[in-house]
Design a protein around this motif. Sequence first.
Motif, short mmCIF file in Angstrom:
data_model
loop_
_atom_site.label_atom_id
_atom_site.label_comp_id
_atom_site.label_asym_id
_atom_site.label_seq_id
_atom_site.Cartn_x
_atom_site.Cartn_y
_atom_site.Cartn_z
N SER A 76 0.81 -1.22 0.00
CA SER A 76 0.00 0.00 0.00
C SER A 76 0.84 1.26 0.00
CB SER A 76 -0.96 0.00 1.19
OG SER A 76 -0.24 -0.08 2.42
N GLY A 77 2.15 1.14 -0.10
CA GLY A 77 3.00 2.28 -0.42
C GLY A 77 3.55 3.11 0.71
N GLN A 78 3.46 2.66 1.96
CA GLN A 78 4.01 3.49 3.04
C GLN A 78 5.49 3.75 2.85
OE1 GLN A 78 4.54 1.82 6.99
NE2 GLN A 78 3.88 3.73 7.96
N THR A 79 6.26 2.70 2.54
CA THR A 79 7.69 2.88 2.38
C THR A 79 8.02 3.71 1.14
OG1 THR A 79 7.69 0.68 1.34
CG2 THR A 79 8.42 0.81 3.62
N THR A 80 7.23 3.56 0.08
CA THR A 80 7.46 4.34 -1.13
C THR A 80 7.21 5.82 -0.86
OG1 THR A 80 6.41 2.45 -2.23
CG2 THR A 80 7.10 4.28 -3.62
N ARG A 81 6.12 6.12 -0.18
CA ARG A 81 5.81 7.52 0.13
C ARG A 81 6.89 8.14 1.00
NH1 ARG A 81 0.93 5.00 0.65
NH2 ARG A 81 0.97 4.96 2.93
N ASP A 82 7.31 7.42 2.03
CA ASP A 82 8.32 7.98 2.92
C ASP A 82 9.67 8.11 2.22
OD1 ASP A 82 6.50 8.29 4.92
OD2 ASP A 82 7.13 6.54 6.09
N ALA A 83 9.97 7.19 1.31
CA ALA A 83 11.20 7.33 0.52
C ALA A 83 11.10 8.55 -0.39
CB ALA A 83 11.43 6.07 -0.31
N GLY A 84 9.92 8.77 -0.98
CA GLY A 84 9.74 9.92 -1.86
C GLY A 84 9.91 11.24 -1.14
N GLN A 126 -2.79 -5.51 -7.66
CA GLN A 126 -3.44 -4.35 -8.25
C GLN A 126 -4.21 -3.54 -7.21
OE1 GLN A 126 -5.61 -6.64 -11.29
NE2 GLN A 126 -4.59 -5.40 -12.84
N ARG A 127 -4.87 -4.25 -6.30
CA ARG A 127 -5.69 -3.54 -5.32
C ARG A 127 -4.84 -2.73 -4.35
NH1 ARG A 127 -10.77 -6.13 -1.93
NH2 ARG A 127 -11.25 -4.25 -0.73
N GLN A 128 -3.73 -3.30 -3.89
CA GLN A 128 -2.85 -2.53 -3.01
C GLN A 128 -2.24 -1.34 -3.74
OE1 GLN A 128 -0.69 -4.40 0.40
NE2 GLN A 128 -0.56 -6.12 -1.05
N LEU A 129 -1.89 -1.52 -4.99
CA LEU A 129 -1.31 -0.42 -5.77
C LEU A 129 -2.32 0.71 -5.97
CD1 LEU A 129 0.67 -2.47 -8.41
CD2 LEU A 129 1.67 -1.00 -6.65
N ALA A 130 -3.59 0.37 -6.15
CA ALA A 130 -4.61 1.40 -6.30
C ALA A 130 -4.72 2.22 -5.02
CB ALA A 130 -5.95 0.76 -6.64
N LEU A 131 -4.68 1.56 -3.87
CA LEU A 131 -4.71 2.30 -2.60
C LEU A 131 -3.45 3.14 -2.46
CD1 LEU A 131 -5.84 2.94 0.20
CD2 LEU A 131 -4.76 0.81 1.04
N ALA A 132 -2.30 2.58 -2.81
CA ALA A 132 -1.05 3.33 -2.71
C ALA A 132 -1.10 4.60 -3.54
CB ALA A 132 0.12 2.45 -3.16
#
Length: 281
Positions: free
Chosen positions: A63-71, A84-90
């Motif tokens: 769901s992208g927590q690590t991606t967001r914090d890295a960004g 796909q579903r987790q990526l949509a939430l991310a």
Amino acid sequence: MADELLTAESNQPQLTAWNGISGAFWTDNADRYNAGVAEFHERFLDAAALRPTDLVLDVGCGSGQTTRDAGRRAAAAHGVDLSQRQLALAATLSADLPNVTYEQADAQVHPFPAAHHDVVISRNGTMFFGDQHAAFTNLAATSRPGGRLVLLAWQPLERNEWQQVFRSIVAGGTAPQAPPPGAPGPWSLSDPDHVRTLLTGTGFTDVRLEDLRGRMYLGADAEDAFGFLSGQQATALAELDPAARAEAIDALRETLRAHESPEGVHYDSAAWLIRATRADT
């Protein structure tokens, strides 16, 4: 669509699971899963030592927590996952971060740009590859010479109280047996010698493992944690006969009550913080 995705045959079971029941449950409980590993999260990110100029690849981003914090720390962060579903939430949660992007991809075979990423990170996302050698060779190929690899992976089963307890309960009281190192699953990177051999054989050097200990958060109280875990373990519980299922449910409630505190329900856990460097070519 998932059936058009370039996927290794050895990862087909993962593709099915993460676009089925597992992916749906993880998406619906994204906050709970992030809270579960919260004691490791900042230490993991700090180990990546991200710089404002870095291009980051996040493998198994969920769901992208690590991606967001890295960004928020780097020039750009790109998250890949099979779900796909987790990526949509991310993507929804990252709407205010223009330098954060996502893509459905099997990182074992996806044609990432060569020598492109300064840092490859993964928080518990690289333990499920069907062919570890092929996967890490691919990740090395997309890393710049001197680029950094930073992973979080579980230590052996016997050091993770939460897994020992719950696996024993849903197995009807049978002591859980972990698969051998390298077999896809939570323990595939649990053996330090295996990790060192794997990474040095796929294009990395200076492999280091740091012992991290923390508490796994499972809920605000025993009943809250029971609702989460009974859903997570629904398939395993359903496979038990009615009497064994009733005993397992009673045992689950009992252990959760025993681990309840004013701060919530916690179990001991142990992870490896794995760091390596892309070898110069």
